[in-house]
Design a protein around this motif. Sequence first.
Motif, PDB file in Angstrom:
ATOM      1  N   ALA A   1       0.813  -1.221   0.000  1.00 34.52           N
ATOM      2  CA  ALA A   1       0.000   0.000   0.000  1.00 34.52           C
ATOM      3  C   ALA A   1       0.847   1.272   0.000  1.00 34.52           C
ATOM      4  O   ALA A   1       0.409   2.318  -0.489  1.00 34.52           O
ATOM      5  CB  ALA A   1      -0.924   0.004   1.215  1.00 34.52           C
ATOM      6  N   LEU A   2       2.059   1.197   0.558  1.00 28.70           N
ATOM      7  CA  LEU A   2       2.875   2.388   0.798  1.00 28.70           C
ATOM      8  C   LEU A   2       3.089   3.265  -0.442  1.00 28.70           C
ATOM      9  O   LEU A   2       2.903   4.493  -0.360  1.00 28.70           O
ATOM     10  CB  LEU A   2       4.219   1.960   1.395  1.00 28.70           C
ATOM     11  CG  LEU A   2       4.980   3.007   2.220  1.00 28.70           C
ATOM     12  CD1 LEU A   2       4.107   3.571   3.329  1.00 28.70           C
ATOM     13  CD2 LEU A   2       6.242   2.377   2.809  1.00 28.70           C
ATOM     14  N   PRO A   3       3.457   2.720  -1.600  1.00 30.51           N
ATOM     15  CA  PRO A   3       3.667   3.589  -2.771  1.00 30.51           C
ATOM     16  C   PRO A   3       2.413   4.379  -3.148  1.00 30.51           C
ATOM     17  O   PRO A   3       2.498   5.546  -3.540  1.00 30.51           O
ATOM     18  CB  PRO A   3       4.060   2.602  -3.879  1.00 30.51           C
ATOM     19  CG  PRO A   3       4.581   1.401  -3.156  1.00 30.51           C
ATOM     20  CD  PRO A   3       3.780   1.311  -1.909  1.00 30.51           C
ATOM     21  N   HIS A   4       1.250   3.748  -3.007  1.00 28.19           N
ATOM     22  CA  HIS A   4      -0.011   4.413  -3.367  1.00 28.19           C
ATOM     23  C   HIS A   4      -0.397   5.465  -2.331  1.00 28.19           C
ATOM     24  O   HIS A   4      -0.989   6.494  -2.673  1.00 28.19           O
ATOM     25  CB  HIS A   4      -1.116   3.380  -3.500  1.00 28.19           C
ATOM     26  CG  HIS A   4      -0.835   2.327  -4.532  1.00 28.19           C
ATOM     27  ND1 HIS A   4      -0.900   2.573  -5.886  1.00 28.19           N
ATOM     28  CD2 HIS A   4      -0.467   1.024  -4.401  1.00 28.19           C
ATOM     29  CE1 HIS A   4      -0.597   1.476  -6.550  1.00 28.19           C
ATOM     30  NE2 HIS A   4      -0.323   0.517  -5.673  1.00 28.19           N
ATOM     31  N   ILE A   5      -0.063   5.207  -1.056  1.00 26.82           N
ATOM     32  CA  ILE A   5      -0.329   6.189   0.001  1.00 26.82           C
ATOM     33  C   ILE A   5       0.540   7.429  -0.222  1.00 26.82           C
ATOM     34  O   ILE A   5       0.064   8.565  -0.151  1.00 26.82           O
ATOM     35  CB  ILE A   5      -0.070   5.574   1.394  1.00 26.82           C
ATOM     36  CG1 ILE A   5      -1.088   4.457   1.673  1.00 26.82           C
ATOM     37  CG2 ILE A   5      -0.149   6.637   2.479  1.00 26.82           C
ATOM     38  CD1 ILE A   5      -0.761   3.626   2.910  1.00 26.82           C
ATOM     39  N   LYS A   6       1.812   7.199  -0.514  1.00 25.74           N
ATOM     40  CA  LYS A   6       2.733   8.320  -0.730  1.00 25.74           C
ATOM     41  C   LYS A   6       2.354   9.132  -1.971  1.00 25.74           C
ATOM     42  O   LYS A   6       2.554  10.345  -2.009  1.00 25.74           O
ATOM     43  CB  LYS A   6       4.163   7.799  -0.865  1.00 25.74           C
ATOM     44  CG  LYS A   6       4.747   7.283   0.449  1.00 25.74           C
ATOM     45  CD  LYS A   6       6.172   6.782   0.268  1.00 25.74           C
ATOM     46  CE  LYS A   6       6.788   6.360   1.587  1.00 25.74           C
ATOM     47  NZ  LYS A   6       8.174   5.850   1.417  1.00 25.74           N
ATOM     48  N   ALA A   7       1.794   8.453  -2.981  1.00 26.94           N
ATOM     49  CA  ALA A   7       1.410   9.134  -4.218  1.00 26.94           C
ATOM     50  C   ALA A   7       0.055   9.825  -4.103  1.00 26.94           C
ATOM     51  O   ALA A   7      -0.358  10.531  -5.029  1.00 26.94           O
ATOM     52  CB  ALA A   7       1.382   8.129  -5.374  1.00 26.94           C
ATOM     53  N   GLY A   8      -0.650   9.619  -2.977  1.00 24.37           N
ATOM     54  CA  GLY A   8      -1.942  10.267  -2.783  1.00 24.37           C
ATOM     55  C   GLY A   8      -3.114   9.527  -3.388  1.00 24.37           C
ATOM     56  O   GLY A   8      -4.243  10.032  -3.394  1.00 24.37           O
ATOM     57  N   ARG A   9      -2.870   8.339  -3.913  1.00 24.86           N
ATOM     58  CA  ARG A   9      -3.969   7.576  -4.508  1.00 24.86           C
ATOM     59  C   ARG A   9      -4.824   6.885  -3.443  1.00 24.86           C
ATOM     60  O   ARG A   9      -5.951   6.476  -3.718  1.00 24.86           O
ATOM     61  CB  ARG A   9      -3.405   6.534  -5.481  1.00 24.86           C
ATOM     62  CG  ARG A   9      -2.818   7.131  -6.750  1.00 24.86           C
ATOM     63  CD  ARG A   9      -2.420   6.045  -7.739  1.00 24.86           C
ATOM     64  NE  ARG A   9      -1.267   5.295  -7.288  1.00 24.86           N
ATOM     65  CZ  ARG A   9       0.000   5.621  -7.555  1.00 24.86           C
ATOM     66  NH1 ARG A   9       0.257   6.710  -8.270  1.00 24.86           N
ATOM     67  NH2 ARG A   9       1.005   4.885  -7.116  1.00 24.86           N
ATOM     68  N   LEU A  10      -4.266   6.726  -2.235  1.00 23.40           N
ATOM     69  CA  LEU A  10      -4.979   6.087  -1.137  1.00 23.40           C
ATOM     70  C   LEU A  10      -4.749   6.882   0.141  1.00 23.40           C
ATOM     71  O   LEU A  10      -3.726   7.553   0.296  1.00 23.40           O
ATOM     72  CB  LEU A  10      -4.497   4.651  -0.934  1.00 23.40           C
ATOM     73  CG  LEU A  10      -4.864   3.623  -2.001  1.00 23.40           C
ATOM     74  CD1 LEU A  10      -4.060   2.339  -1.800  1.00 23.40           C
ATOM     75  CD2 LEU A  10      -6.357   3.331  -1.979  1.00 23.40           C
ATOM     76  N   LYS A  11      -5.703   6.781   1.059  1.00 23.11           N
ATOM     77  CA  LYS A  11      -5.572   7.433   2.362  1.00 23.11           C
ATOM     78  C   LYS A  11      -5.479   6.357   3.433  1.00 23.11           C
ATOM     79  O   LYS A  11      -6.283   5.423   3.469  1.00 23.11           O
ATOM     80  CB  LYS A  11      -6.764   8.349   2.621  1.00 23.11           C
ATOM     81  CG  LYS A  11      -6.648   9.153   3.912  1.00 23.11           C
ATOM     82  CD  LYS A  11      -7.813  10.097   4.070  1.00 23.11           C
ATOM     83  CE  LYS A  11      -7.724  11.245   3.100  1.00 23.11           C
ATOM     84  NZ  LYS A  11      -6.621  12.184   3.440  1.00 23.11           N
ATOM     85  N   ALA A  12      -4.483   6.477   4.321  1.00 22.74           N
ATOM     86  CA  ALA A  12      -4.292   5.530   5.419  1.00 22.74           C
ATOM     87  C   ALA A  12      -4.998   6.045   6.663  1.00 22.74           C
ATOM     88  O   ALA A  12      -4.743   7.177   7.105  1.00 22.74           O
ATOM     89  CB  ALA A  12      -2.805   5.348   5.695  1.00 22.74           C
ATOM     90  N   LEU A  13      -5.871   5.213   7.252  1.00 16.93           N
ATOM     91  CA  LEU A  13      -6.642   5.635   8.414  1.00 16.93           C
ATOM     92  C   LEU A  13      -6.149   5.022   9.731  1.00 16.93           C
ATOM     93  O   LEU A  13      -6.262   5.659  10.781  1.00 16.93           O
ATOM     94  CB  LEU A  13      -8.127   5.294   8.224  1.00 16.93           C
ATOM     95  CG  LEU A  13      -8.814   5.892   6.998  1.00 16.93           C
ATOM     96  CD1 LEU A  13     -10.298   5.521   7.002  1.00 16.93           C
ATOM     97  CD2 LEU A  13      -8.639   7.400   6.955  1.00 16.93           C
ATOM     98  N   ALA A  14      -5.645   3.796   9.688  1.00 13.59           N
ATOM     99  CA  ALA A  14      -5.176   3.121  10.904  1.00 13.59           C
ATOM    100  C   ALA A  14      -4.362   1.903  10.515  1.00 13.59           C
ATOM    101  O   ALA A  14      -4.486   1.392   9.396  1.00 13.59           O
ATOM    102  CB  ALA A  14      -6.352   2.708  11.789  1.00 13.59           C
ATOM    103  N   VAL A  15      -3.524   1.441  11.443  1.00 12.45           N
ATOM    104  CA  VAL A  15      -2.767   0.212  11.220  1.00 12.45           C
ATOM    105  C   VAL A  15      -3.221  -0.840  12.230  1.00 12.45           C
ATOM    106  O   VAL A  15      -3.661  -0.521  13.335  1.00 12.45           O
ATOM    107  CB  VAL A  15      -1.244   0.424  11.326  1.00 12.45           C
ATOM    108  CG1 VAL A  15      -0.742   1.292  10.178  1.00 12.45           C
ATOM    109  CG2 VAL A  15      -0.856   1.028  12.665  1.00 12.45           C
ATOM    110  N   SER A  16      -3.088  -2.111  11.846  1.00 15.71           N
ATOM    111  CA  SER A  16      -3.601  -3.218  12.659  1.00 15.71           C
ATOM    112  C   SER A  16      -2.607  -3.729  13.690  1.00 15.71           C
ATOM    113  O   SER A  16      -2.965  -4.544  14.536  1.00 15.71           O
ATOM    114  CB  SER A  16      -4.001  -4.380  11.750  1.00 15.71           C
ATOM    115  OG  SER A  16      -2.851  -4.921  11.106  1.00 15.71           O
TER     116      SER A  16
END
Length: 337
Positions: free
Chosen positions: A223-238
Amino acid sequence: MTLPRLAPALLLSIAPALIGLLAAAAVVAPLPAAAEPPVAWPTKPVRVVIPFGAGSATDVVPRVVLEQLSARMGQTFVVENRGGAGGTHGSAAVAKSEPDGYTLLANSSAHTITPALYPNLGYDVTKDFVPLGVIGSVPNVLIVAPSTGLNTVQDFVAAAKAKPGEFTFASVGIGSAVHLSAERFRASAGYQAVHIPFKGGAEALTEVIAGRVTYYFCPISTALPHIKAGRLKALAVSSPTRAAALPDVPTTLEAGFPNSDYTVWIGFFAPAKTSPAIAETFHRELVAALASPVLKEKLTQIGVEPMPMTPTEFAAQVRREVGEYGAFAKSIGMTVN
């Protein structure tokens, strides 16, 4: 002071007794243990079965490590993706293979939930495998598309409760580590959502980015590359503690949802009855590889966190999780149907 000289007759009388004692000692005294000869392994390419599709964390992370192991050991490790049935098809193939060290399994913590979901597995998770070593833990991150307008995990839960059953979530199969992460969070937060399993992580990511699936508890490594590129938003980690790769993202526990955490590990196994010498060789080389600065850097970049553990500790972890997560699956009615 000089000792008295024994008479010849006395020497003759005690000689048989001395001989008998010496003979008995020779029988009772243990012989020195013969040193085990060094194992000549591997002498040909080693097949490593990954029971999930290409692009998943369970596929990406072992490949990075196996590349380093190949360089260290001077032999090729050939990856074979054999997905299906929550990872049980590939695991069964390894369990039934020859225990000669040339067929290994790379799997995630999903390995320990399968007995609860598949009563007719055809293999025993705790008895038919030799745990070789853990690569590390890979926290799962709750991701949504920016278009959802959800900015915090509290916003997410409130919206899910306001629309019971309208939220959908992706996984790479029933009983996979990402599925279990999602179910533990959903059960703790108390909302309803529809599970949509995919064949691989790449497809699941695509659907969430496009907004066709609401969310996904995705391994940070993918997920990290997409989070950094703004394509995804991270809300919490498990994970129980914040992930080093996403230090500003809270854990689900921090967000106020008890018993919602889930530690995802990735490690290697061999078929039962594999030579201890082979198992020890692999573990020793794995530990050395993980300690190398080059591999440390590569794993850090994809969000893998150290999880040092001996094979004995690894085996105990597997047994504990089989019981714990088996009970959880039963409590929420998780089935493969």
